[in-house]
Write an enzyme that holds these catalytic residues in place. Sequence first.
Site, mmCIF file in Angstrom:
data_model
loop_
_atom_site.group_PDB
_atom_site.id
_atom_site.type_symbol
_atom_site.label_atom_id
_atom_site.label_comp_id
_atom_site.label_asym_id
_atom_site.label_seq_id
_atom_site.Cartn_x
_atom_site.Cartn_y
_atom_site.Cartn_z
ATOM 1 N N CYS A 1 11.480 45.566 16.104
ATOM 2 C CA CYS A 1 10.256 45.587 15.311
ATOM 3 C C CYS A 1 9.476 46.895 15.413
ATOM 4 C CB CYS A 1 9.371 44.399 15.677
ATOM 5 S SG CYS A 1 9.002 44.251 17.443
ATOM 6 N N HIS B 1 4.973 41.958 19.486
ATOM 7 C CA HIS B 1 5.574 42.185 18.169
ATOM 8 C C HIS B 1 4.755 43.233 17.428
ATOM 9 C CE1 HIS B 1 8.004 41.215 14.661
ATOM 10 N NE2 HIS B 1 6.893 41.233 13.950
#
EC number: 3.4.19.12
Length: 469
Positions: free
Chosen positions: A137, A319
């Site tokens: 990510c 994330h």
Amino acid sequence: MEHHQPEDPAPGKAGTVEADIPKNHEVLAGPYEHPQDTDARDADGEAGEREPADQALLPSQCGDNLESPLPEAGSAPPGPTLGTLPEVETIKACSMPQELPQSPRTRQPEPDFYCVKWIPWKGERTPIITQSTNGPCPLLAIMNILFLQWKVKLPPQKEVITSDELMAHLGNCLLSIKPQEKSEGLQLNFQQNVDDAMTVLPKLATGLDVNARFTGVSDFEYTPECSVFDLLGIPLYHGWLVDPQSPEAVRAVGKLSYNQLVERIITCKHSSDTNLVTKGLVAEQFLETTAAQLTYHGLCELTAAAKEGELSVFFRNNHFSTMTKHKSHLYLLVTDQGFLQEEQIVWESLHNVDGDSCFCDSDFHLSHSLGKGPGAEGGSGSPEKQLQVDQDYLIALSLQQQQPRGTLGLTDLELAQQLQQEEYQQQQAAQPVWMRTRALSPQGRGATSGRPAGERRQRPKHESDCILL
């Protein structure tokens, strides 16, 4: 290691060599010889004693390597020996057995592939990279910003891209950046940041080590990983802030980072001082109650700090997401590979700490359903209808932000969604009403579809009275 085929032997000597040397080992490998070829080498040594002239068929150094000790059975192939320099040089000239070239090929990792989703972005067809369950990510969040800024472009028919290609594009962007200041000190600092960023690039494919501070949405403990965002001019945000209306939590957390706070909690809980123990428990409670790593105070500060139309990276729950601000509202780029074919799902609203969000298209218009094209809802996707829905949605978000913090949070938004659902039901109610009208006629007396449940419960008594009469 390169493999060289030996020259064809002289016609008069070929028969002797072929009789003593296996076909797969015409040239010996010296110290790199596979343990399974020990017998072949011994046979070749005996042939060399019987036919001294045959040694001319092999390189002289390879013949010298026959005196090297044999590897033990079951051991791995030995590496380069610490012998004399000529022996090391001649190893390169000797070909290895045919079984050994398979080992580097089996150890080589398979490249990672990521699907490319093309979206209309500000009038131009633009690619974004989607990710699977455990995708890189940080790399995708940064690269998607570069794609949306048109700093990196892909061929129009590109559907799949590898992580190596993404890393190459990112490396080119970093190397193309020039320092704005021409002073020698700033140029040296800039070059050091570039070197740090290039060193950190491989970590982008697995995950970055960032340490958030609870004092501001852009406060992070500086690490070499942060140099990538600084050089590219990409803001890095988080929303994990302490509510200033909780003075105990403010005193317990202070200006510490997450790692420092965890260490303080461990120290305070094992302290004999009751005040320190209390402070540790308050800090631990803060981490437990804000496990989502986003607070209402942090969301308000994040909305105020982000600039209109700005593309940034939002960090939450380990994330990294691509974030933008449109008409005073925050949106996260939808990069889940499951939405690869959903053209109307590009952005996801960020207006709640509980994860309740709405999907929008590339123009930030609200998306109502998945897997349905235009007109699938009987004309509800008309421009006038879409504009009204968007206005209702924005009004609900504005009312939500004006609510006191002690209220339930999404009351106005839920009310707007309920009114919208009732409006849809009224549009679809034309056919059921006609069916209920038809059910009252003698031909449709047996039909019960469309009647309320209470009416069905009372109907049998009325029919039984008619039968008795």
